[in-house]
Design a protein around this motif. Sequence first.
Motif, PDB file in Angstrom:
ATOM      1  N   LEU A   7      -3.651   0.740   2.640  1.00  0.00           N
ATOM      2  CA  LEU A   7      -1.935   0.664   1.633  1.00  0.00           C
ATOM      3  C   LEU A   7      -2.097  -0.002   0.208  1.00  0.00           C
ATOM      4  O   LEU A   7      -3.005  -0.353  -0.281  1.00  0.00           O
ATOM      5  N   GLN A   8      -0.850   1.195   0.015  1.00  0.00           N
ATOM      6  CA  GLN A   8      -0.132   0.352  -1.637  1.00  0.00           C
ATOM      7  C   GLN A   8       0.443  -0.685  -1.635  1.00  0.00           C
ATOM      8  O   GLN A   8       1.371  -0.892  -0.582  1.00  0.00           O
ATOM      9  N   SER A   9       0.157  -0.918  -2.784  1.00  0.00           N
ATOM     10  CA  SER A   9       0.644  -2.671  -3.213  1.00  0.00           C
ATOM     11  C   SER A   9       1.706  -2.379  -2.197  1.00  0.00           C
ATOM     12  O   SER A   9       2.062  -3.851  -1.758  1.00  0.00           O
ATOM     13  N   ILE A  10       2.923  -1.939  -2.676  1.00  0.00           N
ATOM     14  CA  ILE A  10       3.968  -2.098  -2.335  1.00  0.00           C
ATOM     15  C   ILE A  10       4.903  -2.008  -1.102  1.00  0.00           C
ATOM     16  O   ILE A  10       5.446  -2.568  -0.960  1.00  0.00           O
ATOM     17  N   VAL A  11       3.608  -1.156  -0.294  1.00  0.00           N
ATOM     18  CA  VAL A  11       4.093  -1.003   1.129  1.00  0.00           C
ATOM     19  C   VAL A  11       3.260  -2.129   1.604  1.00  0.00           C
ATOM     20  O   VAL A  11       4.459  -3.277   2.514  1.00  0.00           O
ATOM     21  N   ARG A  12       2.438  -2.953   0.979  1.00  0.00           N
ATOM     22  CA  ARG A  12       1.848  -3.920   1.788  1.00  0.00           C
ATOM     23  C   ARG A  12       2.896  -5.400   2.074  1.00  0.00           C
ATOM     24  O   ARG A  12       3.010  -6.569   2.582  1.00  0.00           O
ATOM     25  N   ASP A  13       3.268  -4.849   0.330  1.00  0.00           N
ATOM     26  CA  ASP A  13       4.245  -6.162   0.206  1.00  0.00           C
ATOM     27  C   ASP A  13       5.155  -6.422   0.914  1.00  0.00           C
ATOM     28  O   ASP A  13       5.657  -7.609   1.740  1.00  0.00           O
ATOM     29  N   LEU A  14       5.637  -5.533   1.771  1.00  0.00           N
ATOM     30  CA  LEU A  14       7.519  -5.235   2.309  1.00  0.00           C
ATOM     31  C   LEU A  14       6.117  -5.460   3.459  1.00  0.00           C
ATOM     32  O   LEU A  14       7.087  -6.032   4.642  1.00  0.00           O
ATOM     33  N   LEU A  15       5.448  -5.204   3.846  1.00  0.00           N
ATOM     34  CA  LEU A  15       5.203  -5.630   5.935  1.00  0.00           C
ATOM     35  C   LEU A  15       4.809  -6.572   5.339  1.00  0.00           C
ATOM     36  O   LEU A  15       5.501  -7.735   6.465  1.00  0.00           O
ATOM     37  N   GLN A  16       3.978  -7.191   4.068  1.00  0.00           N
ATOM     38  CA  GLN A  16       4.363  -8.672   4.474  1.00  0.00           C
ATOM     39  C   GLN A  16       5.486  -9.968   4.700  1.00  0.00           C
ATOM     40  O   GLN A  16       6.208 -10.306   5.316  1.00  0.00           O
ATOM     41  N   VAL A  17       6.344  -9.106   3.424  1.00  0.00           N
ATOM     42  CA  VAL A  17       7.701  -9.757   3.937  1.00  0.00           C
ATOM     43  C   VAL A  17       8.476  -9.691   4.346  1.00  0.00           C
ATOM     44  O   VAL A  17       8.881 -10.613   5.672  1.00  0.00           O
ATOM     45  N   MET A  18       8.336  -8.466   5.857  1.00  0.00           N
ATOM     46  CA  MET A  18       8.849  -8.329   6.793  1.00  0.00           C
ATOM     47  C   MET A  18       7.951  -9.306   7.881  1.00  0.00           C
ATOM     48  O   MET A  18       8.661  -9.055   9.382  1.00  0.00           O
ATOM     49  N   LYS A  19       6.934  -9.403   7.698  1.00  0.00           N
ATOM     50  CA  LYS A  19       6.347 -10.653   8.891  1.00  0.00           C
ATOM     51  C   LYS A  19       5.263  -9.499   9.604  1.00  0.00           C
ATOM     52  O   LYS A  19       4.570  -9.775  10.932  1.00  0.00           O
ATOM     53  N   LEU A  20       5.210  -7.993   9.165  1.00  0.00           N
ATOM     54  CA  LEU A  20       4.381  -7.403  10.186  1.00  0.00           C
ATOM     55  C   LEU A  20       2.974  -6.969  10.114  1.00  0.00           C
ATOM     56  O   LEU A  20       2.589  -5.956  10.279  1.00  0.00           O
TER      57      LEU A  20
END
Length: 120
Positions: free
Chosen positions: A84-97
């Motif tokens: 995962l690119q960091s921006i996608v990983r960060d988004l999944l973390q923010v969404m708690k996914l």
Amino acid sequence: MSTFTTRDDADALLVTFTDPSGLNDFRNTPLRDALFDLVQSRSEPRVALDMNKIDYLSSSGVAILVGLKRRIETRNGKIVLFRLQSIVRDLLQVMKLDRYFVIVDDEEQAVASLRSVSSV
């Protein structure tokens, strides 16, 4: 035109997205249907998604991933996301996914994660 490729490994089906927009286009029902069909055709599917080309994730992309995970789990399978690119990983973390999906760094870890499930 398909926006992903597949490769069978002894322990997993490896799916590599080749076009970042394909996963995120809410009108791309052929992509969604093709992914869901891959899962339905296998008993206990073990799927590793190579997300390297995905540089953003829309609500449509999230919906496809969540729907795919649910279909896999209803067949007693497992899904892993990797590269995962960091921006996608960060988004999944923010969404708690990141608590919902198994996320690893590379293909070797993804296949190892899927392999460990089959031995339990």
